[in-house]
Design a protein around this motif. Structure first.
Motif, PDB file in Angstrom:
ATOM      1  N   GLN A  68      59.139  44.787  -5.785  1.00  0.00           N
ATOM      2  CA  GLN A  68      58.131  44.663  -5.072  1.00  0.00           C
ATOM      3  C   GLN A  68      56.701  45.388  -5.953  1.00  0.00           C
ATOM      4  O   GLN A  68      55.798  44.902  -6.156  1.00  0.00           O
ATOM      5  CB  GLN A  68      57.856  45.415  -3.532  1.00  0.00           C
ATOM      6  N   ALA A  93      56.207  43.043  -8.734  1.00  0.00           N
ATOM      7  CA  ALA A  93      55.477  41.697  -8.270  1.00  0.00           C
ATOM      8  C   ALA A  93      53.932  42.098  -8.021  1.00  0.00           C
ATOM      9  O   ALA A  93      52.998  41.602  -8.575  1.00  0.00           O
ATOM     10  CB  ALA A  93      56.040  41.122  -7.029  1.00  0.00           C
ATOM     11  N   GLN A 129      63.874  29.182  -4.521  1.00  0.00           N
ATOM     12  CA  GLN A 129      63.712  28.665  -3.263  1.00  0.00           C
ATOM     13  C   GLN A 129      64.370  29.504  -2.339  1.00  0.00           C
ATOM     14  O   GLN A 129      65.627  29.640  -2.426  1.00  0.00           O
ATOM     15  CB  GLN A 129      63.802  27.066  -2.998  1.00  0.00           C
ATOM     16  N   ILE A 182      60.795  31.891  -1.682  1.00  0.00           N
ATOM     17  CA  ILE A 182      60.375  33.157  -2.231  1.00  0.00           C
ATOM     18  C   ILE A 182      60.055  34.034  -1.071  1.00  0.00           C
ATOM     19  O   ILE A 182      59.680  33.479  -0.070  1.00  0.00           O
ATOM     20  CB  ILE A 182      58.940  32.935  -2.941  1.00  0.00           C
ATOM     21  N   SER A 183      60.725  34.979  -0.862  1.00  0.00           N
ATOM     22  CA  SER A 183      60.902  35.819   0.050  1.00  0.00           C
ATOM     23  C   SER A 183      59.364  36.570   0.498  1.00  0.00           C
ATOM     24  O   SER A 183      58.714  36.756  -0.509  1.00  0.00           O
ATOM     25  CB  SER A 183      61.742  37.116   0.088  1.00  0.00           C
ATOM     26  N   VAL A 184      59.250  36.745   1.642  1.00  0.00           N
ATOM     27  CA  VAL A 184      57.895  37.458   2.086  1.00  0.00           C
ATOM     28  C   VAL A 184      57.844  38.960   1.216  1.00  0.00           C
ATOM     29  O   VAL A 184      56.829  39.306   0.841  1.00  0.00           O
ATOM     30  CB  VAL A 184      57.779  37.797   3.723  1.00  0.00           C
ATOM     31  N   VAL A 189      58.702  39.460  -1.553  1.00  0.00           N
ATOM     32  CA  VAL A 189      58.091  39.376  -3.026  1.00  0.00           C
ATOM     33  C   VAL A 189      56.997  38.773  -2.694  1.00  0.00           C
ATOM     34  O   VAL A 189      55.861  39.075  -3.627  1.00  0.00           O
ATOM     35  CB  VAL A 189      59.147  38.525  -3.777  1.00  0.00           C
ATOM     36  N   ALA A 190      56.531  37.734  -2.149  1.00  0.00           N
ATOM     37  CA  ALA A 190      55.328  36.875  -2.026  1.00  0.00           C
ATOM     38  C   ALA A 190      54.207  37.855  -1.498  1.00  0.00           C
ATOM     39  O   ALA A 190      53.005  37.854  -1.981  1.00  0.00           O
ATOM     40  CB  ALA A 190      55.487  35.894  -1.116  1.00  0.00           C
ATOM     41  N   LEU A 206      52.671  39.863  -4.322  1.00  0.00           N
ATOM     42  CA  LEU A 206      51.853  39.204  -5.388  1.00  0.00           C
ATOM     43  C   LEU A 206      50.778  38.883  -4.841  1.00  0.00           C
ATOM     44  O   LEU A 206      49.777  38.930  -5.588  1.00  0.00           O
ATOM     45  CB  LEU A 206      52.894  37.908  -5.518  1.00  0.00           C
ATOM     46  N   VAL A 207      50.596  38.596  -3.396  1.00  0.00           N
ATOM     47  CA  VAL A 207      49.227  38.083  -3.126  1.00  0.00           C
ATOM     48  C   VAL A 207      48.363  39.440  -2.879  1.00  0.00           C
ATOM     49  O   VAL A 207      47.211  39.229  -3.361  1.00  0.00           O
ATOM     50  CB  VAL A 207      49.421  37.634  -1.713  1.00  0.00           C
TER      51      VAL A 207
END
Length: 171
Positions: free
Chosen positions: A37, A40, A128, A130-132, A134-135, A138-139
């Motif tokens: 995390q 990311a 496939q 992408i886990s929340v 990690v996402a 990133l966001v």
């Protein structure tokens, strides 16, 4: 409006404060942050600061973010022609999305061209799903870098909304 160098320094300073705060909160067990995390968030923040700056809407000129792309910086000239400076590209939600969509379009064009010219060339795949976990970093990293730029430019979160409301009221 600060120069590109000043924007970068502001973001680097803010990143230092954010990461120190996250480290302290993690050490006091107020939050749990995994190395993935943290990485990311850091990568997305760096990309948003140095490669996908809101000032790419000036890409037909000399822009630090365009220079950071090296020879590929020329790919941002059409983006600069599409968006007026401090227009939609400097909005809080849609602006960062326009740059991500533009990158996605460029990647899609390259992938399409490669599949047409050299159909046997193996292309890397996006994992496939992408886990929340990690996402979300990133966001958060990408948007934090973008919003710091907008704050430094004096762009308020309702940027452009008043003008849009006035247009609706006139009708």
């Amino acid at each position: 409006m600060p120069s590109g160098r000043v924007h970068n320094l502001i973001n680097i300073g803010a990143y230092s404060v954010i990461s120190a705060g996250a480290l302290i909160a993690s050490r006091q067990q107020l939050v749990t942050i995994t190395p993935a995390q943290a990485l990311a968030f850091t990568l997305a923040f760096a990309v948003g600061t140095f490669l996908l700056s809101p000032d790419l809407d000036l890409a037909e000129g000399r822009v630090d973010s365009k220079r950071h792309w090296g020879l590929l910086g020329v790919l941002w000239v059409p983006y600069g022609l599409l968006f007026s400076h401090r227009g939609l590209s400097h909005s809080w939600v849609l602006g960062p999305l326009t740059r991500l969509a533009y990158v996605a379009l460029m990647v899609a064009l390259v992938v399409g061209l490669l599949r047409y010219v050299a159909p046997g060339v193996p292309l890397p795949e996006v994992p496939q799903p992408i886990s929340v976990k990690v996402a979300l970093p990133l966001v958060a990293g990408y948007y934090a870098s973008q919003w710091l730029h907008l704050i430094a430019d004096g762009v308020r979160p309702d940027h452009g909304m008043k003008r849009g409301v006035r247009k609706v009221r006139r009708r």
